[in-house]
Write an enzyme that holds these catalytic residues in place. Structure first.
Site, PDB file in Angstrom:
ATOM      1  N   ASP A  93      -6.672 -15.889   2.037  1.00  0.00           N
ATOM      2  CA  ASP A  93      -8.123 -16.488   2.107  1.00  0.00           C
ATOM      3  C   ASP A  93      -8.763 -16.100   0.951  1.00  0.00           C
ATOM      4  O   ASP A  93      -9.667 -16.970   0.492  1.00  0.00           O
ATOM      5  CB  ASP A  93      -8.849 -15.651   3.237  1.00  0.00           C
ATOM      6  N   LYS A 126       0.983  -1.107   0.001  1.00  0.00           N
ATOM      7  CA  LYS A 126       0.020   0.120   0.059  1.00  0.00           C
ATOM      8  C   LYS A 126       0.950   1.189   0.001  1.00  0.00           C
ATOM      9  O   LYS A 126       0.731   2.048   0.887  1.00  0.00           O
ATOM     10  CB  LYS A 126      -1.051  -0.060   1.311  1.00  0.00           C
TER      11      LYS A 126
HETATM   12 MG    MG Z   1      -5.993 -16.126   7.974  1.00  0.00          MG
END
Ligand code: MG
Ligand code: IPM
Length: 362
Positions: A254, A194
């Site tokens: 994820d 970022k």
């Molecule tokens: Mg995690």
């Protein structure tokens, strides 16, 4: 007897013990086939350790891990321990294990298996052929940076603080792992940060860029984390290897995992400088199905394969296990989480039996 290894088993909580039992059977079977010895020592971690000893990562567990050649972890945590004070939570034990063993590099592969393509929530043409490796920094960044805590200000108001910090050497060592990982794969590395907002990210980008001159065969690109999240679900095939910091890696891994349809299929490796690694499924302890013989043991079994490949340098054994997993999927065996029409629904133990049979065929 050929090579023999000391393996620490941390079955943990929820479905952990059930899926670990399958992985141990598979390891014993492959050991017999290839003349590899495994000496297993089980240790307490997570909620199970809290119940038995009052803390999520007893010193003895860390000691046992340090003395072993590799650590196989299942899953930790559950509703029962979710409201304990932070230093007593199962997750704190996991962070302590990572820090205590110096496991700064977390490798999280997300490759779509052709047999499970319809389990993905994204369209077939978007996910077909996806093969991503997320290299997540694991012992630094905002998870560990100081200062941290909840402090009281002069006006008496509480203020929560965490600090995202990376030193040059921390960035360089994860950067090297990432470049070397990319070299063994598609030779494309995307560094995610970022840097448009955060100073720590600007340093990250500068160091990764500087390192790239040592790896001229790897094509380096940079992406901001928000754009990376978007691109992962828009056009995931553009990614080969991703390197990023601890928090961004937590989130993006994820998202990458879910591209493949089920988080129940994905293994991971956490590696340090000493060669000792912890291998564990990406999924959690699924307390809602614990003890019901419904869990999918494949991510745990694939974590054992990753342990053989990355931790113990036994690629033939890893290949055979991965082949057995493909074989059971090819023959239509599925646990509930990856079930689709026309397939055979199996419980955890039956899936283990199917794997054992498939292993004898390879
Ligand atoms: Mg995690
Ligand atoms: C993970 C988990 C952990 C993390 C939690 C359980 C501490 O989400 O391994 O991704 O945030 O690193």
């Amino acid at each position: 007897m050929g090579q023999s290894y000391r393996i620490t088993l941390l079955p943990g909580d929820g479905i952990g013990p059930e899926i670990m039992a399958v992985a141990v059977d598979v390891l014993n079977a492959i050991g017999k086939q290839l003349d590899i010895g495994f000496e297993f020592t089980e240790a307490l971690m997570g909620g199970a350790a809290i119940d038995a000893t009052g803390e999520p990562l007893p010193a003895q567990t860390l000691e046992i891990c340090r003395k072993s050649d590799a650590v196989l972890l299942a899953a930790i945590g559950g509703y029962k321990w979710a409201n304990l004070h932070r230093h007593l939570r199962p997750e704190t034990g996991l962070l302590g294990l990572r820090a205590g063993l110096g496991l700064f590099a977390n490798l999280r592969p997300a490759a779509i298996l052709p047999q499970l393509i319809d389990a993905s929530s994204l369209k077939r043409e978007v996910v077909e052929g996806v093969d991503i490796m997320v290299v997540r920094e694991l012992t630094g960044g905002i998870y560990f940076g100081q200062p941290k805590g909840v402090f009281t200000t002069e006006t008496g108001e509480k203020r929560g603080v965490n600090t995202m910090a990376y030193t040059e050497s921390e960035i360089d060592r994860i950067g090297r792992v990432a470049f070397e990982t990319a070299q063994k794969r598609g030779k494309r590395l995307c560094s995610v940060d970022k840097a448009n907002v955060l100073e720590v990210s600007q340093l990250w980008r500068d160091r990764i860029t500087a390192l790239s001159s040592e790896y001229p065969d790897v094509e380096l690109s940079h992406m901001y984390v928000d754009a990376a999240a978007m691109q992962l679900v828009r056009a995931p095939k553009q990614f080969d290897t991703i390197v990023t910091g601890n928090l961004f890696g937590d989130i993006l891994s994820d998202a990458a995992a879910m591209l493949t349809g089920s988080i129940g299929m994905l293994p991971s490796a956490s590696l340090g400088a000493t060669g000792l690694g912890v291998f564990e499924p990406v999924h959690g302890s699924a307390p809602d199905i614990a003890g019901l013989d419904k869990a999918n043991p494949l991510a745990q079994v694939l974590s054992a394969a990753m342990m053989l490949r990355y931790g113990l340098n036994q690629p033939t054994a890893a290949d055979r296990i991965e082949k057995a997993v493909r074989r059971v999927l090819d023959q239509g065996d599925r646990t509930g989480d990856i079930m689709s029409e026309g397939m055979n629904r199996l419980g955890c133990r039956a899936m283990g039996d199917a794997l054992m049979k498939a292993l004898t065929l390879s």
